[in-house]
Motif scaffolding. Structure first.
Motif, PDB file in Angstrom:
ATOM      1  N   TYR A 328      20.580 -45.405  -9.840  1.00 17.73           N
ATOM      2  CA  TYR A 328      19.063 -45.519 -10.204  1.00 17.73           C
ATOM      3  C   TYR A 328      18.913 -44.813 -10.612  1.00 17.73           C
ATOM      4  N   GLN A 329      18.366 -44.847 -11.909  1.00 16.85           N
ATOM      5  CA  GLN A 329      17.740 -43.597 -12.500  1.00 16.85           C
ATOM      6  C   GLN A 329      16.490 -43.391 -12.893  1.00 16.85           C
ATOM      7  N   LEU A 330      15.820 -42.078 -13.336  1.00 23.53           N
ATOM      8  CA  LEU A 330      14.828 -41.413 -13.010  1.00 23.53           C
ATOM      9  C   LEU A 330      14.338 -40.842 -15.021  1.00 23.53           C
ATOM     10  N   ASP A 331      13.269 -41.195 -15.117  1.00 17.36           N
ATOM     11  CA  ASP A 331      12.269 -40.190 -16.258  1.00 17.36           C
ATOM     12  C   ASP A 331      11.251 -39.898 -15.901  1.00 17.36           C
ATOM     13  N   ILE A 332      10.632 -38.705 -16.024  1.00 18.38           N
ATOM     14  CA  ILE A 332       9.639 -38.227 -16.132  1.00 18.38           C
ATOM     15  C   ILE A 332       9.258 -37.309 -17.114  1.00 18.38           C
ATOM     16  N   GLY A 333       7.691 -37.831 -16.643  1.00 17.83           N
ATOM     17  CA  GLY A 333       7.230 -37.077 -18.142  1.00 17.83           C
ATOM     18  C   GLY A 333       5.439 -36.087 -18.158  1.00 17.83           C
ATOM     19  N   ASN A 334       5.319 -35.029 -18.635  1.00 19.67           N
ATOM     20  CA  ASN A 334       5.036 -34.314 -18.467  1.00 19.67           C
ATOM     21  C   ASN A 334       4.920 -33.595 -16.741  1.00 19.67           C
ATOM     22  N   SER A 335       5.868 -32.934 -16.769  1.00 16.71           N
ATOM     23  CA  SER A 335       6.029 -31.815 -15.143  1.00 16.71           C
ATOM     24  C   SER A 335       7.110 -30.865 -15.334  1.00 16.71           C
ATOM     25  N   ALA A 336       6.877 -30.045 -15.051  1.00 15.93           N
ATOM     26  CA  ALA A 336       7.902 -29.092 -15.294  1.00 15.93           C
ATOM     27  C   ALA A 336       9.498 -29.260 -15.744  1.00 15.93           C
ATOM     28  N   CYS A 337       9.844 -28.928 -16.163  1.00 14.24           N
ATOM     29  CA  CYS A 337      11.546 -28.511 -15.288  1.00 14.24           C
ATOM     30  C   CYS A 337      12.470 -27.369 -15.254  1.00 14.24           C
TER      31      CYS A 337
END
Length: 386
Positions: A328-337
């Motif tokens: 499983y892979q994940l890519d998050i856009g526009n969220s605090a790191c």
């Protein structure tokens, strides 16, 4: 009016010999109408031969006291007004009826938004289901600011499917030693995992995704232990966001009832006598702050890639009907790191900077034409649009 005149012109004249002949209703009506036209005309016209004939006959009947009432005065005022109204409605009614029919078929032709459909309904054309890898990122759209009423304004996701409707299963068919029914079961279980992990309201509000956990092979004990620890005590090493989309209900609420979804699912005959399912989906979440009256909207974009297997329980130690998660892979856009509390934290334009300046690359979170960059998680990047 035209039909009456046509009928009079086409009718054969009656025998007018004899002074005692009576006047028919049609002749009297024609005579009165012609008299009215003559009275309203700006230029006096010579009566027709038929009018003179009818007039003479009426005079003879009048002398004997037999003439119909009103032949000298013409139609009464009410009859004339009714006739004019009929002509007016005939003139106005037909174009109005045509216009209403056109608007019923094409309401977008009306200026503005009289039916309250919103710009989304007037401009967005739903995309067909994604069946292969896109060749490029979605086109740029007008940079409209999202609102609570229009949470996807200015986003390519405006034309994406709503929620579960965006997870379309490919037609199942037999592969390897697996029947069509078995392949269909693997696809349905994968869909169930995706829906509960990314779209279920309980999961999105930080609840436990019971359905998603239930479809994962119980024999994957390490995975279950890791996920349970992440849900109960999230930290950097145990982050539930790796598999589940979650928001803190004390901080955020969904702006509306819709999450936009786009992606595809494929399958092949896998290793170890299994059905291998590959899923690649992007979810767009419109969010507003939880406090009452908050109207600013921000969007979090989450892309997930899953590889699962449905092993043959006759050959391997496996639970019938359960799927094994292999990758499983994940890519998050526009969220605090670098926040590991188990929730997504989208950035709001009015909040200002709350963390160090980004060090990663600028990426388009809507671009599904490229694989997820495995090295992207090493730095906090910038999204080109949200």
């Amino acid at each position: 009016m035209g039909k009456v005149c046509a009928g009079v012109v086409g009718k054969s004249p009656e025998d007018d010999s004899g002074s005692g002949s009576s006047i028919s209703d049609e002749e009297l009506r024609a005579f009165l109408e012609e008299s009215e036209r003559g009275a309203n005309a700006s230029v006096r016209k010579e009566p027709s031969a038929r009018a003179r004939m009818v007039t003479e006959r009426l005079r003879q009947q009048d002398a004997r006291g037999e003439a119909p009432a009103g032949w000298r005065t013409g139609p009464v005022a009410g009859e004339r007004r009714a006739d004019r109204k009929r002509r007016t409605w005939a003139f106005v009614g037909v174009p109005v009826a045509i216009a209403l029919a056109v608007v019923a078929m094409r309401p977008s032709l009306l200026p503005g938004d009289p039916f309250g459909a919103g710009p989304e309904a007037l401009s967005a054309s739903p995309l067909p289901a994604e069946t292969s890898v896109p060749t490029a990122a979605p086109d740029e759209v007008d940079p409209d600011r999202p609102t609570v009423d229009r949470p996807f304004a200015g986003s390519p996701a405006l034309a994406w499917a709503d929620g579960e409707a965006g997870i379309v299963l490919p037609p199942a068919k037999a592969v390897g030693t697996w029947s069509k029914a078995q392949v269909e079961q693997a696809l349905r279980q994968t869909r169930k995992l995706l829906v509960d992990a990314n779209l279920d309201p309980v999961t999105l509000r930080g609840g436990r995704p019971e359905t998603a956990l239930d479809v994962i092979e119980p024999q994957q004990k390490d995975l279950h232990a890791r996920l349970n620890a992440a849900l109960n005590r999230p930290d950097k090493e145990h982050d539930p966001l790796t598999l589940f989309s979650r928001f803190d209900p004390r901080e955020l609420r969904l702006a509306g009832d819709v999450v936009k979804t786009r992606g595809r699912m494929t399958f092949t005959a896998g290793e170890d006598a299994s059905v291998a399912v590959h899923a690649d989906y992007t979810f767009v979440y419109p969010l507003a702050r939880a406090e009452k009256g908050a109207t600013e909207v921000s969007r979090a974009i989450v892309r997930r890639v899953l590889d699962v297997r449905l092993p043959d329980p006759a050959k391997y130690r496996a639970t019938p009907g359960k799927i094994s998660v292999r990758n499983y892979q994940l890519d998050i856009g526009n969220s605090a790191c670098d926040v590991y509390d188990g929730f997504l934290h989208p950035n709001f334009s009015t909040s200002g900077p709350t963390e160090p300046a980004p060090t990663g690359p600028t990426v388009d979170p809507y671009d599904r034409s490229k694989d997820i960059d495995a090295d992207r998680g090493k730095g906090c990047g910038v999204v080109s649009r949200s």
